[in-house]
Scaffold this motif. Structure first.
Motif: not given
Length: 248
Positions: A95-99, A103-111, A172-179
């Motif tokens: 999987k591409d790192q961007s994908v 997926n990480t963003v979608a999963s964490e935001i769902g939680k 930690s996964s690089g999604n600083n804006a969402v964090a």
């Protein structure tokens, strides 16, 4: 056995396929999971046996070398027929790192959304409990309300801890804006809880002093400040939805 094969090779093949159990070269052979191991040992024994065979036939039509090649060809064919077919497996797709990040963003935001719903529900219970508490005036049922405050506090603590873990995972996964957005919501929720407690106390003072203008003004100020904080939370939640939309 060698002479029988020389005289009638077709009959020799038929006997092997009919019995399917053994050869007379010192190695038992049976179709099954260990067929390849048996055939390896059989080929070794066959080679050694044929190397030691001395055949004296004046009118022989086959040489020993031709016999060996014929037998080896037969055994290899038998091996291919006996071994189970292995299903073809596609190589794993990296999987591409961007994908993976999406997926990480979608999963964490769902939680996070689920926890936010639980927090809203807890606020409603808190408000309903406080209204019931005020209805017991002037002999307030303080023990019951104190237990409610304890339960609500523990629930808010649990929710906040889980959301902080989500914020750390996103960072930690690089999604600083969402964090950063989730962290801002957490700060606003902290203010909201403090203001809610102050508002409840102000409402109790108004209940006890119905003619007190100062108490009413104080309640109005806190309510307005609380409204601004709620609007700020909603703005951050909208921003979070945009983050999901942009990620898709």
């Amino acid at each position: 056995m060698v002479y029988g094969f020389i005289k009638c090779p077709a009959r020799f093949y038929y006997e092997i396929f009919s019995s399917g159990t053994s050869f007379s070269f010192g190695t038992s052979f049976s179709f099954g999971a260990s067929v390849s191991s048996h055939l390896v040992h059989f080929l070794d024994d066959l080679t050694k046996t044929l190397a030691d065979v001395s055949v004296s036939v004046s009118s022989a039509k086959f040489r020993i070398e031709e016999l060996i090649r014929t037998l080896l060809h037969f055994i290899r064919t038998l091996l291919l027929l006996a071994l189970p077919s292995v299903p073809h497996k596609e190589p794993p797709i990296m999987k591409d790192q961007s994908v993976m990040r999406e997926n990480t963003v979608a999963s964490e935001i769902g939680k996070f959304n689920l926890l936010q719903e639980q927090r809203v529900h807890t606020y409603r219970l808190f408000e309903e409990g406080h209204k019931i508490y005020l209805s017991t005036s002037p002999n307030y049922d303080f023990p019951t309300f104190r237990q409610l405050v304890h339960d609500v506090t523990q629930e808010f603590k649990r929710i906040s801890g889980d959301i902080i873990a989500i914020e750390k995972n996103l960072r930690s996964s690089g999604n600083n804006a969402v964090a950063d957005t989730i962290l801002a919501i957490q700060e606003c929720e902290k203010k909201k809880l403090e203001l809610t407690a102050h508002l409840q106390l102000a409402r109790q003072m108004v209940t006890e002093c119905s003619e007190g203008e100062l108490e009413k003004m104080k309640e109005k100020e806190i309510r307005a400040e609380l409204g601004h904080v709620v609007e700020e939370i909603n703005d951050h939640l909208t921003e979070l939805r945009y983050e999901i939309y942009n990620g898709e």
